[in-house]
Design a protein around this motif. Structure first.
Motif, PDB file in Angstrom:
ATOM      1  N   SER A 214       0.825  -1.203   0.000  1.00  6.89           N
ATOM      2  CA  SER A 214       0.000   0.000   0.000  1.00  6.89           C
ATOM      3  C   SER A 214       0.863   1.258   0.000  1.00  6.89           C
ATOM      4  N   LEU A 215       1.924   1.238   0.782  1.00  3.74           N
ATOM      5  CA  LEU A 215       2.820   2.404   0.836  1.00  3.74           C
ATOM      6  C   LEU A 215       3.517   2.618  -0.505  1.00  3.74           C
ATOM      7  N   ASP A 216       3.919   1.513  -1.142  1.00  2.45           N
ATOM      8  CA  ASP A 216       4.546   1.637  -2.459  1.00  2.45           C
ATOM      9  C   ASP A 216       3.566   2.209  -3.474  1.00  2.45           C
ATOM     10  N   ASP A 217       2.331   1.687  -3.448  1.00  3.34           N
ATOM     11  CA  ASP A 217       1.304   2.190  -4.365  1.00  3.34           C
ATOM     12  C   ASP A 217       1.016   3.663  -4.107  1.00  3.34           C
ATOM     13  N   LEU A 218       1.006   4.027  -2.821  1.00  2.65           N
ATOM     14  CA  LEU A 218       0.751   5.422  -2.456  1.00  2.65           C
ATOM     15  C   LEU A 218       1.848   6.332  -2.990  1.00  2.65           C
ATOM     16  N   ALA A 219       3.085   5.888  -2.886  1.00  2.00           N
ATOM     17  CA  ALA A 219       4.200   6.681  -3.408  1.00  2.00           C
ATOM     18  C   ALA A 219       4.098   6.840  -4.924  1.00  2.00           C
ATOM     19  N   ASN A 220       3.703   5.775  -5.615  1.00  3.77           N
ATOM     20  CA  ASN A 220       3.558   5.844  -7.064  1.00  3.77           C
ATOM     21  C   ASN A 220       2.444   6.812  -7.475  1.00  3.77           C
ATOM     22  N   VAL A 221       1.329   6.763  -6.733  1.00  2.00           N
ATOM     23  CA  VAL A 221       0.215   7.657  -7.038  1.00  2.00           C
ATOM     24  C   VAL A 221       0.625   9.117  -6.822  1.00  2.00           C
ATOM     25  N   LEU A 222       1.358   9.376  -5.751  1.00  2.00           N
ATOM     26  CA  LEU A 222       1.799  10.745  -5.475  1.00  2.00           C
ATOM     27  C   LEU A 222       2.732  11.250  -6.579  1.00  2.00           C
ATOM     28  N   THR A 223       3.554  10.347  -7.093  1.00  2.00           N
ATOM     29  CA  THR A 223       4.438  10.729  -8.209  1.00  2.00           C
ATOM     30  C   THR A 223       3.616  11.089  -9.447  1.00  2.00           C
ATOM     31  N   GLU A 224       2.629  10.264  -9.734  1.00  2.00           N
ATOM     32  CA  GLU A 224       1.774  10.546 -10.891  1.00  2.00           C
ATOM     33  C   GLU A 224       0.984  11.836 -10.688  1.00  2.00           C
ATOM     34  N   LEU A 225       0.524  12.089  -9.453  1.00  2.00           N
ATOM     35  CA  LEU A 225      -0.233  13.308  -9.187  1.00  2.00           C
ATOM     36  C   LEU A 225       0.624  14.558  -9.355  1.00  2.00           C
ATOM     37  N   SER A 226       1.896  14.429  -9.085  1.00  2.00           N
ATOM     38  CA  SER A 226       2.780  15.589  -9.282  1.00  2.00           C
ATOM     39  C   SER A 226       2.868  15.979 -10.748  1.00  2.00           C
ATOM     40  N   GLU A 227       2.650  14.997 -11.639  1.00  2.00           N
ATOM     41  CA  GLU A 227       2.678  15.266 -13.082  1.00  2.00           C
ATOM     42  C   GLU A 227       1.295  15.603 -13.622  1.00  2.00           C
TER      43      GLU A 227
END
Length: 1017
Positions: free
Chosen positions: A6-19
């Motif tokens: 879940s934490l890994d997925d959360l980090a990936n989503v935050l990266t995508e949201l920054s773009e």
């Protein structure tokens, strides 16, 4: 879910949201992932706050965020109060939410009451939460929800109650002012359409009684009555639509129909339209947040319609501007909304007194493409580009503006070509740019270069070449035009016939005899080659279709499908296919012929029909006929508009036409829009073994997540009430294949649902008439006969599917039973058991008539009526049934209201007959005051028998007297002798619809008996 994952997925989503911070899907994932991390309330609120910073959010996001803020701020300080109130304001700006407004309203009332009870307020609050400030704040909150016709009373009633409490506690010097204020509050409310206008009228009556002079009461009530009638009439005109909307579970389709009706009105009511749009938009937002297919498209459509409605009806006061700003915050990926925003800014900038502090068009254009949501969709790029170009075109005398105009169009063309290899099939930007070069700046060579570049990018588009040659001909560059015709006439172009016709017309107008002959020869050779290529494509398509039919996956095991799947689901039984009254069962049962009957000729719909999707919204039947004209004889074309699409089915006379029709997949209508063509059954699922409580709405909710549903077809239950299956048809095969994952899912414990592709090659033909031929009726049974006895007897003739034997309260047989076999031949063979001795009784065996479930023709003991009269007493005729109604859906509708035994539809009459469990149920339904609205149409009810019954060929609930089961053999009980009851001759039967005097003369029951019957239910 694993915490680390879940934490890994959360980090990936935050990266995508920054773009892509404006991607709604990423924000929803962010919130759901934060919710999966138990105990991280701060992280969850952070996810919610991030979404509200970039996008509009509904109450599911705002309410927990506000609750959290309410607990954390100091409400005795001005900063704390303003922080919470600002949060409410932001939340209410996004979408209409009555629950959110109720919270806001209750917060204001509670805080004011808190400080009143305390007797003091912190000095830091200033005027906040004084009586006057609170009154104004409450008024603003209530005003936001008044447009909700069905729920606005939840807000206004609270406001009224608070005002009356304040009046009671007010000093004498302030009472006169408050009385006038509350009176005006009531009068304004009475004018507005709302659900409980009668309660509002009673409230005003009580108010005037308590606070106005007695001599004023009558005049005040008369004036109020005039206002109340205005509001009540406005609501009554919409009550049927509100009821229909409620019955559809507030579906987006229901809102779309509601809006369409309101917009078509001769004088649209902007107050009502505003409310319906706000409610529709809020509902679509909720469904989008929950991941519902089609909700995003519906949300865009509602916002576009809302903005257009405000513009057309000249809403004024900056209302259109505020709505457009809210719209682009809600759906920033809609090019149509950005285009409307730009055109609004252009329109108001040209007004005599333009509003202040409006954003610049160039800045809005930059913001639109800065979202990074438009770049991949041509239909979003083009509207924004055209709107910006239109703004620059307005100032065509300014060289800088003309330069901007050309730059905007060229940039738009580049974006379109990057987004799609095909480009814009309508060539909207190219046409605009050519017009600018040719007519505005006088650079025809630049216009030629535009079409030259377009032809390199869209080599197969006939439109590009036609427009290119038209421009060359207009500029008298005939040699260049002829060269293009020669080069393109044999190429693989989407509509080569258009090129050929244009070339022929050109040569007749500008060519010599030799050039005309050369043109005709070239076209003839090209036609031969094209026909050969199309024949090869048709052959390949036919081969592929048959291979896929043979190997279509996944499919049910053959034996299961053949046992359960009916071939067709017809909304009504075709007239003329039932056994007539004169066709009595053979009297000599021992001489029954066992030769199978020749199957009736039947339309092969499944194999002769193609489904056409991705059509232009205004595509006509004639355009479809032109598209498929070279495929074979067309039997029928049906166009079906969906909320956000238009689809069609094309049925041919024979299945041999289908392979050619399948080659039309990805072909273009009008040379612009690519259509999708597939065999209808490839997007259709056969679904069975779902819960008995499942209905159309629940199935749509379950399967709607996989794609757009075209239709759900339900079987008729007039022959067999236990039928539990349906066909779910999507608009695309991909959606149907995705939904196959539901196969085996248990919606109820121990009952895995079956979901299969509805492949006609894998199904066994079956109709309800055939089911009758597979069932026998057994009479003359001993009361000691058991179901096992019958199974043992009849399994000697073949496989028995089901034995249904009626029993009395003690569990003993009533003397008859129905036995269903797996095939017709076995049932025919079982007729040999007629006159067989079972349990010392000789039984009678005949083929079953599924409409006659009991042998007893004597009076029913519980009613005293004959069987036919008893059935009529609990049957109701339904009139004004909408065209195209499915019998199964109509039965589902009534099953939600009362206990239905069976229902039969007479489509040609626009009527149906519903048989209920008891005559009391029928009486209650007839006395129902609420309107019965089905598919937007108000149904009317009448007693069955009040008019002539429909033709006998249509089938009846009441068994025909001419068709009687033969009495049992030697063991049957003899009839009572004639004359035994001659002293009490039978009374004549009077139809349910007969007059009261006729019923009295006939000895029928009176109103007292009818009331007793209802009271005993």
């Amino acid at each position: 879910m694993d915490v680390t994952q879940s934490l890994d997925d959360l980090a990936n989503v935050l990266t995508e949201l920054s773009e892509k911070p404006l991607d709604i899907g990423l924000h929803v994932r962010h919130i759901h992932l934060a919710q999966s991390l138990e105990g991280d309330e701060a992280g969850l609120n952070g996810a919610r706050e991030m979404m509200t910073d970039f996008l509009a959010a509904d109450e599911a996001v705002w309410v927990p965020l506000i609750d959290s803020r309410h607990k954390s701020v100091d409400l005795d300080t001005l900063n704390g109060v303003e922080e919470l109130l600002n949060l409410y304001e932001r939340a209410e700006e996004d979408y209409l939410s009555i629950p959110l407004l109720q919270r806001h309203l209750q917060f204001l009332i509670d805080r004011h009451e808190h400080y009143v009870s305390e007797g003091t307020r912190p000095d830091d609050l200033g005027e906040v939460f004084t009586a006057g400030w609170t009154r104004n704040a409450i008024g603003e909150v209530v005003k936001k929800g008044l447009v909700h016709l069905a729920q606005s009373h939840l807000l206004w009633d609270s406001q009224r109650d608070w005002e009356l409490e304040m009046l009671e506690a007010a000093p004498a010097a302030e009472r006169a002012h408050l009385i006038e204020h509350i009176q005006l509050l009531h009068l304004a409310r009475l004018k507005q359409p709302h659900l409980n206008s009668e309660d509002t009228g009673q409230s005003y009556s009580s108010f005037t009684t308590n606070y106005k002079a007695p001599q004023e009461y009558e005049s005040l009530q008369i004036s109020a009555k005039k206002l109340r009638v205005q509001g009540e009439n406005a609501y009554n005109r919409r009550e049927a639509r509100e009821s229909s909307l409620s019955q559809s579970s507030y579906s987006l389709e229901g809102y779309a129909q509601y809006i369409a009706v309101e917009r078509r009105a001769k004088s649209p009511d902007l107050f009502v339209l505003t409310g319906v749009f706000e409610r529709a938009i809020a509902e679509a937002s909720k469904r989008r947040f929950n991941g519902e297919e089609g909700a995003e498209a519906a949300l865009r459509s509602f916002w576009v319609g809302y903005a257009d409605t405000l513009r057309i009806n000249d809403a004024g006061g900056g209302v259109e501007f505020r709505v457009l700003r809210r719209a682009i915050r809600s759906v920033p990926g809609s090019g149509e909304l950005w285009a409307r925003y730009i055109r609004y800014l252009e329109r108001v900038s040209l007004s005599e007194i333009p509003p202040e502090n409006l954003p610049a068009v160039a800045d809005v254009y930059t913001r639109a493409f800065g979202t990074k949501l438009l770049d991949s969709d041509i239909d979003q790029i083009v509207p924004v580009t055209l709107a910006r170009a239109g703004y620059e075109h307005e100032d065509n005398v300014n060289e800088e503006a003309v330069g901007n105009l050309i730059g905007v169009l060229e940039n738009g063309i580049d974006l379109v070509r990057k987004a799609s290899k095909i480009g814009d099939t309508k060539l909207r930007l190219e046409k605009y740019l050519v017009d600018v070069y040719q007519n505005l700046v006088g650079l025809p060579q630049n216009a030629i270069e535009v079409w030259n570049a377009a032809s390199k990018h869209s080599k197969s588009s006939y439109q590009v070449w036609i427009l290119f040659t038209d421009l060359l001909i207009k500029l008298d560059q005939h040699d260049d035009a002829r060269r293009i015709f020669v080069d393109t006439h044999g190429k693989n172009i989407d509509w080569p016939e258009a090129i050929w016709e244009a070339w022929i017309a050109f040569e007749h107008a500008h060519g010599s005899v030799e050039q005309i002959d050369f043109c005709l020869d070239k076209i003839e050779n090209a036609q031969i080659q094209l026909n050969a290529r199309r024949m090869k494509e048709a052959a390949r398509a036919m081969q592929a279709a048959y291979e896929q039919a043979a190997n279509s996956a996944p499919q049910a095991p053959v034996q299961v499908v053949e046992e359960q799947i009916p071939m067709d689901v017809d909304t009504t039984t075709e007239r003329g296919t039932k056994r007539g009254a004169e066709d009595d069962p053979p009297k000599d049962h021992k001489k029954v012929k066992l030769e199978p009957k020749a199957p009736p000729l039947k339309r092969d719909r499944e194999n002769s029909t193609v489904f056409v999707a991705d059509l232009p919204h205004d595509a006509t039947e004639e355009e479809l006929r032109v598209l498929f004209k070279d495929c074979g004889s067309i039997r029928e074309i049906k166009r079906t508009p969906l909320p956000n699409a238009l689809v069609a089915t094309v049925e041919f006379e024979g299945r041999d036409c289908v392979p050619a029709a399948l080659t039309k997949d990805k072909k273009r209508i009008r040379g612009e829009v690519e259509v999708a063509v597939h065999l209808a059954w490839k997007s259709t699922l056969y679904v069975t073994n779902f819960p008995e409580s499942a209905d159309d709405a629940s199935m749509r909710n379950l399967f709607g997540t996989y794609g757009t549903i075209f239709d759900i077809r339900w079987p008729s239950k007039k022959f067999k009430t236990t039928r539990r299956f349906c066909y779910v048809q999507f608009t695309s095969p991909a959606a149907a294949e995705a939904a196959l994952e539901l196969n085996g899912r248990e919606l109820e414990p121990g009952h895995p649902m079956n979901v299969f592709l509805s492949n006609p090659e894998r199904k066994k033909e079956r109709t309800d008439q055939d089911a009758n031929e597979r069932e026998i009726y057994v009479a003359g049974l001993s009361k000691f006969t058991t179901q096992k006895d019958l199974e043992n007897l009849f399994k000697t003739y073949g496989e028995v599917k089901e034995v249904r034997m009626t029993t009395d309260n003690s569990g003993k047989s009533k003397g008859f039973a129905f036995v269903e076999f797996t095939d017709e031949q076995t049932a025919q063979a079982a007729l040999a058991a007629n006159n067989y001795e079972l349990k010392n009784r000789r039984i009678a065996v005949t083929l079953s008539d599924s409409r006659v479930k009991a042998k007893n023709r004597n009076a029913a003991p519980e009613t005293g009526l004959g069987r036919q009269a008893e059935i009529r007493s609990r049957s109701i005729r339904i009139r004004n049934v909408p065209s195209g109604t499915q019998e199964g859906l109509l039965q589902q509708f009534f099953e939600k209201i009362t206990r239905v035994k069976r229902l039969e539809l007479f489509a040609d009459l626009g009527e149906a007959v519903v048989e209920l469990e008891t005559s009391a149920d029928a009486g209650k339904l007839l006395l129902r005051t609420e309107p019965l609205i089905f598919n937007g149409t108000t149904l009317s009810l009448a007693e069955e028998g009040s008019t002539a019954a429909p033709p006998t060929s249509g089938g009846h609930f009441v068994p025909r007297g001419a068709i009687s089961k033969p009495r049992a053999g030697l063991g049957s009980r003899k009839q009572a002798k004639a004359g035994a009851n001659s002293a009490n001759p039978a009374k004549p039967f009077v139809a349910a619809g007969a007059s009261s005097s006729a019923r009295a003369n006939a000895g029928g029951k009176g109103q007292d008996e009818f009331r007793k019957m209802l009271g005993g239910s």
